[in-house]
Design an enzyme around this catalytic site. Structure first.
Site, PDB file in Angstrom:
ATOM      1  N   LYS A  69       0.808  -1.224   0.000  1.00  0.00           N
ATOM      2  CA  LYS A  69       0.000   0.000   0.000  1.00  0.00           C
ATOM      3  C   LYS A  69       0.842   1.274   0.000  1.00  0.00           C
ATOM      4  O   LYS A  69       0.372   2.314  -0.446  1.00  0.00           O
ATOM      5  CB  LYS A  69      -0.933   0.014   1.219  1.00  0.00           C
ATOM      6  CG  LYS A  69      -2.094  -0.939   1.057  1.00  0.00           C
ATOM      7  CD  LYS A  69      -3.062  -0.862   2.203  1.00  0.00           C
ATOM      8  CE  LYS A  69      -4.139  -1.904   1.999  1.00  0.00           C
ATOM      9  NZ  LYS A  69      -5.130  -1.944   3.053  1.00  0.00           N
ATOM     10  N   ALA A 120       1.814  -0.583  12.280  1.00  0.00           N
ATOM     11  CA  ALA A 120       2.382   0.630  11.685  1.00  0.00           C
ATOM     12  C   ALA A 120       2.410   0.518  10.159  1.00  0.00           C
ATOM     13  O   ALA A 120       3.167   1.197   9.494  1.00  0.00           O
ATOM     14  CB  ALA A 120       3.792   0.880  12.230  1.00  0.00           C
ATOM     15  N   ASP A 147      -9.978   2.746   2.215  1.00  0.00           N
ATOM     16  CA  ASP A 147      -9.942   2.139   3.553  1.00  0.00           C
ATOM     17  C   ASP A 147     -10.328   3.170   4.611  1.00  0.00           C
ATOM     18  O   ASP A 147     -10.857   2.823   5.663  1.00  0.00           O
ATOM     19  CB  ASP A 147      -8.518   1.659   3.892  1.00  0.00           C
ATOM     20  CG  ASP A 147      -8.197   0.312   3.265  1.00  0.00           C
ATOM     21  OD1 ASP A 147      -9.126  -0.404   2.869  1.00  0.00           O
ATOM     22  OD2 ASP A 147      -6.990   0.003   3.162  1.00  0.00           O
TER      23      ASP A 147
HETATM   24  P1  NAP Z   1       1.022  -4.096   6.383  1.00  0.00           P
HETATM   25  O1  NAP Z   1       1.229  -2.765   5.777  1.00  0.00           O
HETATM   26  O2  NAP Z   1       1.752  -5.273   5.851  1.00  0.00           O
HETATM   27  O3  NAP Z   1       1.322  -3.994   7.933  1.00  0.00           O
HETATM   28  C1  NAP Z   1       1.243  -5.134   8.739  1.00  0.00           C
HETATM   29  C2  NAP Z   1       1.369  -4.726  10.185  1.00  0.00           C
HETATM   30  O4  NAP Z   1       1.088  -5.862  10.988  1.00  0.00           O
HETATM   31  C3  NAP Z   1       2.768  -4.251  10.556  1.00  0.00           C
HETATM   32  O5  NAP Z   1       2.647  -3.265  11.526  1.00  0.00           O
HETATM   33  C4  NAP Z   1       3.391  -5.533  11.136  1.00  0.00           C
HETATM   34  O6  NAP Z   1       4.400  -5.275  12.066  1.00  0.00           O
HETATM   35  C5  NAP Z   1       2.201  -6.103  11.857  1.00  0.00           C
HETATM   36  N1  NAP Z   1       2.263  -7.538  12.073  1.00  0.00           N
HETATM   37  C6  NAP Z   1       2.255  -8.511  11.134  1.00  0.00           C
HETATM   38  N2  NAP Z   1       2.256  -9.720  11.714  1.00  0.00           N
HETATM   39  C7  NAP Z   1       2.282  -9.507  13.054  1.00  0.00           C
HETATM   40  C8  NAP Z   1       2.304 -10.351  14.175  1.00  0.00           C
HETATM   41  N3  NAP Z   1       2.313 -11.666  14.038  1.00  0.00           N
HETATM   42  N4  NAP Z   1       2.300  -9.796  15.396  1.00  0.00           N
HETATM   43  C9  NAP Z   1       2.290  -8.466  15.553  1.00  0.00           C
HETATM   44  N5  NAP Z   1       2.284  -7.601  14.509  1.00  0.00           N
HETATM   45  C10 NAP Z   1       2.277  -8.122  13.287  1.00  0.00           C
HETATM   46  O7  NAP Z   1      -0.540  -4.502   6.344  1.00  0.00           O
HETATM   47  P2  NAP Z   1      -1.807  -3.518   6.348  1.00  0.00           P
HETATM   48  O8  NAP Z   1      -2.232  -3.239   4.963  1.00  0.00           O
HETATM   49  O9  NAP Z   1      -1.551  -2.399   7.266  1.00  0.00           O
HETATM   50  O10 NAP Z   1      -2.926  -4.500   6.957  1.00  0.00           O
HETATM   51  C11 NAP Z   1      -2.903  -4.870   8.313  1.00  0.00           C
HETATM   52  C12 NAP Z   1      -4.149  -5.689   8.641  1.00  0.00           C
HETATM   53  O11 NAP Z   1      -5.327  -4.918   8.456  1.00  0.00           O
HETATM   54  C13 NAP Z   1      -4.304  -6.923   7.760  1.00  0.00           C
HETATM   55  O12 NAP Z   1      -4.670  -8.002   8.554  1.00  0.00           O
HETATM   56  C14 NAP Z   1      -5.448  -6.596   6.848  1.00  0.00           C
HETATM   57  O13 NAP Z   1      -6.232  -7.728   6.519  1.00  0.00           O
HETATM   58  C15 NAP Z   1      -6.266  -5.646   7.701  1.00  0.00           C
HETATM   59  N6  NAP Z   1      -7.030  -4.764   6.817  1.00  0.00           N
HETATM   60  C16 NAP Z   1      -8.366  -4.943   6.754  1.00  0.00           C
HETATM   61  C17 NAP Z   1      -9.112  -4.155   5.910  1.00  0.00           C
HETATM   62  C18 NAP Z   1     -10.591  -4.349   5.846  1.00  0.00           C
HETATM   63  O14 NAP Z   1     -11.186  -3.938   4.849  1.00  0.00           O
HETATM   64  N7  NAP Z   1     -11.208  -4.896   6.858  1.00  0.00           N
HETATM   65  C19 NAP Z   1      -8.502  -3.189   5.123  1.00  0.00           C
HETATM   66  C20 NAP Z   1      -7.126  -3.018   5.233  1.00  0.00           C
HETATM   67  C21 NAP Z   1      -6.385  -3.827   6.080  1.00  0.00           C
HETATM   68  P3  NAP Z   1       5.938  -5.056  11.600  1.00  0.00           P
HETATM   69  O15 NAP Z   1       6.039  -3.626  11.143  1.00  0.00           O
HETATM   70  O16 NAP Z   1       6.698  -5.342  12.832  1.00  0.00           O
HETATM   71  O17 NAP Z   1       6.196  -6.036  10.490  1.00  0.00           O
END
Ligand code: NAP
Length: 530
Positions: free
Chosen positions: A287, A353, A324
């Site tokens: 993203k 983050a 989002d």
């Molecule tokens: P991203 O940019 O890849 O960020 C992932 C985040 O999760 C980072 O802060 C990462 O920490 C952390 N993380 C990953 N695995 C972890 C674990 N096992 N324990 C603790 N922290 C962990 O992803 P994103 O786009 O922000 O999305 C994050 C979540 O939001 C996803 O699950 C996604 O499905 C959800 N989401 C949902 C919607 C919806 O429509 N409902 C929309 C957008 C996102 P590090 O920085 O330490 O790697």
């Protein structure tokens, strides 16, 4: 044409499987080399002449991924027997030095090359192989080669456009999946898929029922408008069912939504611009990186620093937005007493983050909340906080203030309102949190046992969560997550990621098609058939 591959079953079972799979297939490929216990003395007519669809007979040796261990004469005999039993096409390796007797008007000759390892062949090499196939009397040239990046799918189109004979070309592996679904748009004659319930025979194969019903691969053409979801991984994304479900209900849109796995966003942009994609969703982890390839970013997406929706205008320019943002906050505001006004003075803790965390931190700040950010990798939380402070200081965050608050001025955006937490379990003084948002991927399928932290234990140890607090988990598969179940056990208000998913998808659909996404009930019914 969708070709269902028949393998790993006995002759009798193959006949039954073909009858069952016929609604999804235009042809079958019978893998003589992979049928179980196939007896050359048996009557093969049920496999060929009596099959419910025309059949390609293949008897491939191990050098090209097949299971036939006989010599060239035996291979020729088996293929010849298949022709006598009614096969309408035979697939013979280009390197095999075998002369087959056939009536060219009745039996199509496919000469094929399969490369499973290494770099994808250059276009010049592919064209030389195609010429060789044509010279050897082939009606069709088939080639399968490994995809190292999603843009390798486009080599299929270059080959099909320039080859001297019809081609079937496949970029192998998950990165090559678009070449299997959009095969017709790329100029390939047909695509192969495993029969329902069968294991894929080659990496990246898409089951025939998905090719037929989910993607309608047989009816896609060079003018189809292609959309998709860019991410890594993408297999879990609901988007392929939601958007393709809507396209099934609205065939006039002539569109298809593809899974677009990519490890390298720069390389992905080459694919997007050359295909071209009409628009795409962006999911983790791209993203932020996707912005580098955009021609324009909406102010909201720029401030948040994450793009989840991209569309192409009539001049071929790509625009990025963030649906989002509205997706995350509208469902919350519908539930919180006070709606958009409820956040002023609230104390919020955001976990994560990444792109989603940036979205909710910016939104909480723009609504007047005090926000704490905790992330596994602390440096990323600090960077997020530094960005948000800068946006608050320059006034850029004002872009995100909802219209209702803009007018009454109740959202006071202070750059001193956002903090990065080093640890989750101590250091909290003063007021408890009113809202706790999980914006990490912890707990997301297939790691359903994970939680960003053990909330039950933390609360027992004094983690400050107000009695009326809301716990919001953006993860939507599963819903609720283990984290939300713990919050529910603690008697807090909970909200899972499904309404957010629905809302951001509605907004994407409107941006792309200028039409409303069908209602949830209608779409659920359509999706269940995909
Ligand atoms: P991203 O940019 O890849 O960020 C992932 C985040 O999760 C980072 O802060 C990462 O920490 C952390 N993380 C990953 N695995 C972890 C674990 N096992 N324990 C603790 N922290 C962990 O992803 P994103 O786009 O922000 O999305 C994050 C979540 O939001 C996803 O699950 C996604 O499905 C959800 N989401 C949902 C919607 C919806 O429509 N409902 C929309 C957008 C996102 P590090 O920085 O330490 O790697």
């Amino acid at each position: 044409m969708i070709v269902g591959v028949v393998a790993d079953v006995s002759l009798a079972h193959a006949v039954v499987r073909m009858q069952e799979a016929a609604p999804f297939c235009d042809r079958f490929e019978v893998r003589l080399d992979l049928l179980r216990g196939l007896d050359p003395e048996a009557n093969w007519a049920p496999l060929f002449a009596h099959a419910p669809r025309p059949v390609i007979a293949t008897c491939r040796g191990p050098a090209e991924g097949g299971g036939f261990h006989g010599g060239p004469e035996e291979q020729r005999d088996w293929l010849q027997q298949a022709i006598a039993a009614g096969a309408q096409a035979v697939d013979l390796e280009l390197l095999a030095e075998i002369d087959l007797q056939r009536d060219p008007a009745q039996v199509t000759l496919i000469r094929s090359v399969h490369q499973f390892e290494g770099e994808p062949p250059a276009l010049g090499t592919l064209l030389a192989l195609a010429r060789h196939a044509a010279d050897s009397g082939a009606d069709v040239f088939k080639v399968a080669f490994p995809a190292r990046g999603i843009s390798d799918c486009l080599r299929v189109r270059e080959l099909c456009e320039q080859a001297p004979l019809p081609c079937v070309a496949v970029a192998l592996g998950e990165l090559g999946v678009p070449s299997r679904i959009a095969y017709r748009a790329l100029g390939s004659e047909w695509t192969y898929g495993p029969l329902p319930g069968a294991a894929p025979l080659a990496p990246g194969q898409v089951p025939v029922e998905q090719l037929r019903t989910r993607y309608q691969a047989h009816s896609l053409h060079p003018d189809t408008r292609f959309f998709g979801v860019l991410g890594n991984p993408v297999a879990h994304s609901r988007g392929v069912r939601v958007h393709n479900g809507a396209f099934a209900l609205m065939p006039e849109l002539e569109a298809c939504y593809l899974p677009l796995l990519s490890e390298d966003v720069t390389e992905f942009w080459e694919f997007a611009r050359k295909l071209p994609l009409s628009g795409f969703s962006v999911t983790a982890p791209h993203k932020q990186a996707v912005r580098a390839g955009l021609d324009r970013v909406t102010p909201a997406a720029r401030v948040i620093g994450a793009v989840n929706t991209v569309w192409r205008d009539e001049h071929g320019r790509y625009h990025g937005d963030n649906t989002d943002y509205a997706g995350a906050f509208e469902p919350l505001e519908e539930r919180l007493p006070g709606g958009v006004h409820a956040f002023a003075g609230m104390r919020g803790l955001v976990l994560g983050a990444g792109g989603a965390a940036r979205t909710v931190v910016a939104g909480l700040l723009a609504r007047g909340a005090e926000v704490y950010v905790y992330n596994r990798t602390h440096a990323r939380a600090e960077a997020l906080v530094a960005d948000m402070r800068a946006h608050a200081a320059t006034g850029a965050l004002a872009e995100l203030v909802p219209p209702g608050l803009r007018h009454d001025g109740s959202a006071e955006i202070l750059s001193s309102n956002v903090f990065a937490l080093q640890q989750i379990d101590h250091g909290f003084s003063g007021l408890p949190f009113d809202i706790l948002i999980n914006a990490t991927s912890a707990g997301m399928h297939p790691h359903e046992e994970e939680t960003p932290f053990d909330l039950l234990h933390a609360v027992e140890q004094g983690f400050p969560l107000s009695d009326g607090a809301w716990v919001y988990d953006l993860v939507y598969v599963p819903a609720p997550t283990r984290f939300l179940k713990q919050a529910h056990q603690l008697g807090r208000n909970i909200l899972d990621g499904r309404p957010m998913y629905r809302r951001q998808a509605e907004l994407q659909f409107e941006l792309w098609h200028n039409q409303e996404l069908p209602s949830e009930e209608t779409l659920d019914a359509a999706e269940s058939k995909l």
